[in-house]
Write an enzyme that holds these catalytic residues in place. Structure first.
Site, PDB file in Angstrom:
ATOM      1  N   ARG A  60       0.837  -1.191   0.000  1.00  0.00           N
ATOM      2  CA  ARG A  60       0.000   0.000   0.000  1.00  0.00           C
ATOM      3  C   ARG A  60       0.875   1.246   0.000  1.00  0.00           C
ATOM      4  O   ARG A  60       2.040   1.210   0.345  1.00  0.00           O
ATOM      5  CB  ARG A  60      -0.895   0.032   1.236  1.00  0.00           C
ATOM      6  CG  ARG A  60      -2.068  -0.947   1.184  1.00  0.00           C
ATOM      7  CD  ARG A  60      -2.901  -0.865   2.447  1.00  0.00           C
ATOM      8  NE  ARG A  60      -2.057  -0.971   3.631  1.00  0.00           N
ATOM      9  CZ  ARG A  60      -1.631   0.051   4.359  1.00  0.00           C
ATOM     10  NH1 ARG A  60      -1.992   1.288   4.063  1.00  0.00           N
ATOM     11  NH2 ARG A  60      -0.839  -0.151   5.396  1.00  0.00           N
ATOM     12  N   LYS A 201      -8.440  -2.655   1.594  1.00  0.00           N
ATOM     13  CA  LYS A 201      -8.253  -1.689   2.664  1.00  0.00           C
ATOM     14  C   LYS A 201      -9.076  -0.417   2.421  1.00  0.00           C
ATOM     15  O   LYS A 201      -9.380   0.312   3.359  1.00  0.00           O
ATOM     16  CB  LYS A 201      -6.762  -1.369   2.850  1.00  0.00           C
ATOM     17  CG  LYS A 201      -5.993  -2.485   3.581  1.00  0.00           C
ATOM     18  CD  LYS A 201      -6.548  -2.738   4.971  1.00  0.00           C
ATOM     19  CE  LYS A 201      -5.651  -3.423   5.981  1.00  0.00           C
ATOM     20  NZ  LYS A 201      -5.261  -4.787   5.814  1.00  0.00           N
ATOM     21  N   HIS A 221      -8.866  -3.888  13.380  1.00  0.00           N
ATOM     22  CA  HIS A 221      -7.853  -4.483  12.508  1.00  0.00           C
ATOM     23  C   HIS A 221      -7.307  -5.701  13.251  1.00  0.00           C
ATOM     24  O   HIS A 221      -6.337  -5.606  14.001  1.00  0.00           O
ATOM     25  CB  HIS A 221      -6.737  -3.462  12.235  1.00  0.00           C
ATOM     26  CG  HIS A 221      -5.726  -3.948  11.240  1.00  0.00           C
ATOM     27  ND1 HIS A 221      -4.388  -3.633  11.306  1.00  0.00           N
ATOM     28  CD2 HIS A 221      -5.866  -4.731  10.135  1.00  0.00           C
ATOM     29  CE1 HIS A 221      -3.759  -4.200  10.294  1.00  0.00           C
ATOM     30  NE2 HIS A 221      -4.619  -4.866   9.568  1.00  0.00           N
ATOM     31  N   SER A 239       1.016  -4.989  10.504  1.00  0.00           N
ATOM     32  CA  SER A 239       1.438  -5.885   9.433  1.00  0.00           C
ATOM     33  C   SER A 239       2.654  -6.720   9.860  1.00  0.00           C
ATOM     34  O   SER A 239       3.604  -6.185  10.425  1.00  0.00           O
ATOM     35  CB  SER A 239       1.776  -5.048   8.202  1.00  0.00           C
ATOM     36  OG  SER A 239       2.015  -5.901   7.123  1.00  0.00           O
ATOM     37  N   LYS A 243      -1.192 -11.908  12.626  1.00  0.00           N
ATOM     38  CA  LYS A 243      -2.653 -12.058  12.637  1.00  0.00           C
ATOM     39  C   LYS A 243      -3.087 -13.260  11.795  1.00  0.00           C
ATOM     40  O   LYS A 243      -3.839 -14.112  12.245  1.00  0.00           O
ATOM     41  CB  LYS A 243      -3.346 -10.797  12.091  1.00  0.00           C
ATOM     42  CG  LYS A 243      -3.252  -9.586  12.994  1.00  0.00           C
ATOM     43  CD  LYS A 243      -4.061  -8.411  12.450  1.00  0.00           C
ATOM     44  CE  LYS A 243      -3.599  -7.922  11.093  1.00  0.00           C
ATOM     45  NZ  LYS A 243      -2.197  -7.492  11.032  1.00  0.00           N
ATOM     46  N   THR A 244      -2.616 -13.281  10.546  1.00  0.00           N
ATOM     47  CA  THR A 244      -3.053 -14.338   9.641  1.00  0.00           C
ATOM     48  C   THR A 244      -2.455 -15.682  10.069  1.00  0.00           C
ATOM     49  O   THR A 244      -3.165 -16.692  10.144  1.00  0.00           O
ATOM     50  CB  THR A 244      -2.645 -13.992   8.193  1.00  0.00           C
ATOM     51  OG1 THR A 244      -3.272 -12.761   7.839  1.00  0.00           O
ATOM     52  CG2 THR A 244      -3.077 -15.066   7.216  1.00  0.00           C
ATOM     53  N   ASP A 258      -8.246 -10.568   9.199  1.00  0.00           N
ATOM     54  CA  ASP A 258      -7.760  -9.179   9.130  1.00  0.00           C
ATOM     55  C   ASP A 258      -8.709  -8.069   9.593  1.00  0.00           C
ATOM     56  O   ASP A 258      -8.251  -7.070  10.121  1.00  0.00           O
ATOM     57  CB  ASP A 258      -7.327  -8.880   7.691  1.00  0.00           C
ATOM     58  CG  ASP A 258      -6.369  -7.706   7.587  1.00  0.00           C
ATOM     59  OD1 ASP A 258      -5.430  -7.643   8.393  1.00  0.00           O
ATOM     60  OD2 ASP A 258      -6.566  -6.842   6.722  1.00  0.00           O
ATOM     61  N   ARG A 323       2.560 -12.230  -1.344  1.00  0.00           N
ATOM     62  CA  ARG A 323       1.239 -12.508  -0.759  1.00  0.00           C
ATOM     63  C   ARG A 323       0.490 -13.576  -1.516  1.00  0.00           C
ATOM     64  O   ARG A 323       0.767 -13.840  -2.691  1.00  0.00           O
ATOM     65  CB  ARG A 323       0.380 -11.235  -0.835  1.00  0.00           C
ATOM     66  CG  ARG A 323       0.829 -10.102   0.047  1.00  0.00           C
ATOM     67  CD  ARG A 323       0.153 -10.158   1.387  1.00  0.00           C
ATOM     68  NE  ARG A 323       0.640  -9.108   2.255  1.00  0.00           N
ATOM     69  CZ  ARG A 323       0.125  -8.846   3.462  1.00  0.00           C
ATOM     70  NH1 ARG A 323      -0.887  -9.555   3.923  1.00  0.00           N
ATOM     71  NH2 ARG A 323       0.626  -7.895   4.204  1.00  0.00           N
TER      72      ARG A 323
HETATM   73  P1  ATP Z   1      -0.896  -8.128   7.585  1.00  0.00           P
HETATM   74  O1  ATP Z   1      -1.706  -7.138   8.390  1.00  0.00           O
HETATM   75  O2  ATP Z   1       0.090  -7.439   6.705  1.00  0.00           O
HETATM   76  O3  ATP Z   1      -1.747  -9.117   6.861  1.00  0.00           O
HETATM   77  P2  ATP Z   1      -0.312 -10.165   9.624  1.00  0.00           P
HETATM   78  O4  ATP Z   1      -0.401  -9.628  11.022  1.00  0.00           O
HETATM   79  O5  ATP Z   1      -1.434 -10.981   9.142  1.00  0.00           O
HETATM   80  O6  ATP Z   1       0.050  -8.945   8.637  1.00  0.00           O
HETATM   81  P3  ATP Z   1       1.240 -12.486   9.068  1.00  0.00           P
HETATM   82  O7  ATP Z   1       0.869 -12.600   7.641  1.00  0.00           O
HETATM   83  O8  ATP Z   1       0.626 -13.473  10.001  1.00  0.00           O
HETATM   84  O9  ATP Z   1       1.030 -11.010   9.589  1.00  0.00           O
HETATM   85  O10 ATP Z   1       2.823 -12.538   9.136  1.00  0.00           O
HETATM   86  C1  ATP Z   1       3.596 -13.020  10.199  1.00  0.00           C
HETATM   87  C2  ATP Z   1       4.905 -13.494   9.591  1.00  0.00           C
HETATM   88  O11 ATP Z   1       5.870 -13.745  10.596  1.00  0.00           O
HETATM   89  C3  ATP Z   1       4.721 -14.782   8.829  1.00  0.00           C
HETATM   90  O12 ATP Z   1       5.553 -14.733   7.699  1.00  0.00           O
HETATM   91  C4  ATP Z   1       5.189 -15.836   9.834  1.00  0.00           C
HETATM   92  O13 ATP Z   1       5.683 -16.985   9.204  1.00  0.00           O
HETATM   93  C5  ATP Z   1       6.318 -15.082  10.525  1.00  0.00           C
HETATM   94  N1  ATP Z   1       6.613 -15.511  11.903  1.00  0.00           N
HETATM   95  C6  ATP Z   1       7.820 -15.924  12.338  1.00  0.00           C
HETATM   96  N2  ATP Z   1       7.788 -16.213  13.642  1.00  0.00           N
HETATM   97  C7  ATP Z   1       6.540 -15.976  14.074  1.00  0.00           C
HETATM   98  C8  ATP Z   1       5.903 -16.100  15.353  1.00  0.00           C
HETATM   99  N3  ATP Z   1       6.558 -16.500  16.436  1.00  0.00           N
HETATM  100  N4  ATP Z   1       4.594 -15.778  15.431  1.00  0.00           N
HETATM  101  C9  ATP Z   1       3.920 -15.327  14.342  1.00  0.00           C
HETATM  102  N5  ATP Z   1       4.479 -15.199  13.108  1.00  0.00           N
HETATM  103  C10 ATP Z   1       5.774 -15.531  12.968  1.00  0.00           C
HETATM  104 MN    MN Z   2      -2.759 -10.752   7.519  1.00  0.00          MN
END
Ligand code: ATP
Ligand code: MN
Length: 534
Positions: A60, A201, A221, A239, A243-244, A258, A323
């Site tokens: 973004r 978004k 969020h 980010s 979360k995911t 999300d 992604r």
């Molecule tokens: P966005 O808002 O951009 O979608 P998000 O909060 O969903 O972000 P994730 O897509 O879950 O973030 O990304 C977390 C990243 O960190 C992943 O690539 C995951 O493999 C990595 N990671 C490494 N260690 C950890 C951990 N201990 N807990 C969570 N994620 C981890």
């Molecule tokens: Mn996510």
């Protein structure tokens, strides 16, 4: 006019000012996948997923996101460098240029919904220049039934023209790309960028204004899932904090990854119909649910694959922000419809690159409010050799770029709901342990998962001296033991093996918190202020 053999409905775009275009209405994902490949805008990966490049933008562009200042928004939006005002007349002029640009072209149109709760269902029409962007909309929004399409009346419209370049001087944008929300006209106008995340978004930002202002519902969020006991867990985080990743848990039903709303009936509903996962370093072993969701119907963005279509998830030569989007039913264990009851645990996820915050700690209500308003995570300053200093990053409500109102508005709503529902709030550091970025390493995913499971199962016990240690700088309650996690991992100080170095960094981070919080001090009550670091 165009008809689609799958749906008996034909639509016209003349009312939008899009004239003589060739309309592809409500195509199936398979059709869009095929058309994308025929146009050489994408390739099929060996998994069957469609792989595309989003072009110049692979993320973004928050500096190019504007809100039209009109009667609806003028005294409600928190204007500044996050919510940048845009002149209503200038919007109309730019709108005319974009719709003229889309005229005479092929356009891909999709009617869909946001908000899984029928009381809040928002009908959306997405008009795309590119077939894969329209397939993204199919993956990410809620797919209507044929019955629902018959009398579909779109409330919001997203117009998405990645190939249209603004002229910054004439159009009064910052540069050639823009994402503009117009609440009076209920239009999200996106140009100059092919990054699909702007589409989802855009609608998220619209809901973040309309739900609290008109429906007294809290938009968040966050991701959410529900256990067999029917209790819902909510995961806030910026980010890359997890979360995911963490909401995809084979033992719990996924609600969404999300964007959610928390209603006055104490239910939590997903805004979306799909997930948008990061795939950097993705492995089947560590994240089987997400890995297995990458199949026909999914769209991979900005990844590199070999001649056989095998994706190299470690390759970040296009971007770190690789992604995949997929409809939520690509995940096995999901809640249908995407609504959770009984919110019980809230996790604030942070990727602390200072390696200072405990991997899990329990927050008091004051600390919860303080951390929600702060919205801390850290950015790792590039991956180039020699750059080892992480930068603290604060984003109010764990999502400031999408929040049109003043952060305290959301914080007040959250505090009230948390109190009424009697939820536990946990701060989870998914970032560094054993030292800061460059010295230590990222927390093992299996430990984070074990800590979250223990918190939800009540295995971390009551907050008392026997079970918890109070962190001397942050004041948060740090469990002394946790099933499935080595005890020394629970104390960040002990993982460093260097008390002096640890406390130096801890104070540095505490100061960054205090500095950031100054702008909120006059809005915060005593309890919240006391929730900050000592
Ligand atoms: P966005 O808002 O951009 O979608 P998000 O909060 O969903 O972000 P994730 O897509 O879950 O973030 O990304 C977390 C990243 O960190 C992943 O690539 C995951 O493999 C990595 N990671 C490494 N260690 C950890 C951990 N201990 N807990 C969570 N994620 C981890
Ligand atoms: Mn996510």
């Amino acid at each position: 006019m165009a008809t689609n053999t799958l749906f008996s409905k034909s639509i016209s775009l003349e009312e939008y000012g899009i004239k003589n275009s060739k309309i592809f209405y409500q195509l199936t994902p398979d059709q869009l996948h095929q058309i994308t490949i025929e146009k050489e805008q994408g390739k099929e990966a060996s998994s069957g997923a469609l792989a595309v490049n989003t072009g110049e933008f692979t993320g973004r562009s928050p500096q190019d996101r504007f809100i039209v200042k009109d009667d609806i928004t003028a005294d409600k939006v928190w204007w500044g460098n996050i919510n940048i005002p845009f002149d209503a007349d200038k919007f109309d002029k730019l709108y005319d240029k974009v719709t003229a640009y889309l005229s005479e072209k092929e356009v891909f149109v999709r009617d869909c919904f946001a908000c899984a709760d029928p009381n809040y269902k928002l009908s959306i029409r997405v008009i795309n220049e590119y077939p894969w962007s329209n397939m993204f909309a199919n993956n990410m929004f809620i797919r209507p039934t044929e019955e629902q399409l018959k009398d579909f009346d779109p409330t919001w419209t997203v117009i998405n023209a990645p190939g249209f370049m603004a002229d910054a001087e004439i159009d009064e944008t910052r540069q050639h790309n823009f994402a503009i929300l117009n609440f009076g006209k209920k239009i999200a106008l996106i140009g100059g960028t092919g990054y699909t995340g702007e589409i989802k978004k855009g609608i998220f930002s619209a809901l973040n204004f309309e739900l609290p202002v008109f429906h007294n519902t809290l938009p968040m969020h966050c991701s959410a899932n529900v256990g067999e006991d029917g209790e819902t867990a909510i995961f806030f985080g910026l980010s890359g904090t997890g979360k995911t990743t963490l909401s995809a848990d084979p033992d719990r039903k996924l609600i969404g990854d999300d964007e959610h709303g928390w209603t006055n009936e104490n239910t939590v509903f997903n805004f979306e119909g799909g997930c948008y996962a990061k795939v950097i370093n993705l492995s089947q072993e560590n994240e089987p649910d997400i890995y297995n969701a990458i199949k026909k119907g999914a769209i991979l963005e900005n990844i590199i694959m070999d001649e056989n279509g095998n994706v190299d998830f470690e390759n970040t030569s296009i971007t770190q922000n690789t992604r995949v989007s997929y409809p939520i039913d690509h995940i096995n264990n999901i809640q249908v419809p995407s609504i959770g009851y009984k919110p019980k645990n809230i996790f604030f996820l942070t990727a602390d690159a200072f390696g200072v915050l405990p991997p899990i700690s329990k927050l008091t209500p004051g600390q919860a409010a303080y951390h929600f308003i702060s919205g801390y995570t850290a950015k790792v300053a590039g991956t180039e050799a020699g750059i080892n200093e992480p930068v603290p990053s604060f984003s109010a409500c764990f999502g400031a770029p999408f929040m049109p109102l003043h952060p305290t508005k959301y914080a007040e709503m959250l505090s009230k709901k948390m109190q009424e529902a009697g939820v536990n709030v946990w701060l989870v550091n998914t970032g560094w342990t054993g030292g800061p970025y460059g010295v230590g390493h990222r927390m093992k995913l299996k430990y984070t998962r074990a800590m979250i499971a223990a918190a939800m199962n009540g295995e971390l016990g009551e907050v008392n001296y026997e079970n918890y240690h109070i962190h001397s700088v942050f004041g948060v309650a740090q469990p002394r033991t946790c099933p499935g996690v080595p005890t020394e991992v629970l104390s960040p100080r002990r993982t460093w093996n260097n008390d002096e170095g640890y406390y130096e960094k801890a104070h540095q981070l505490a100061n960054a918190f205090k500095e950031n919080f100054k702008k909120f001090e006059s809005f915060a009550n005593k309890e919240t202020l006391e929730g900050g670091p000592k």
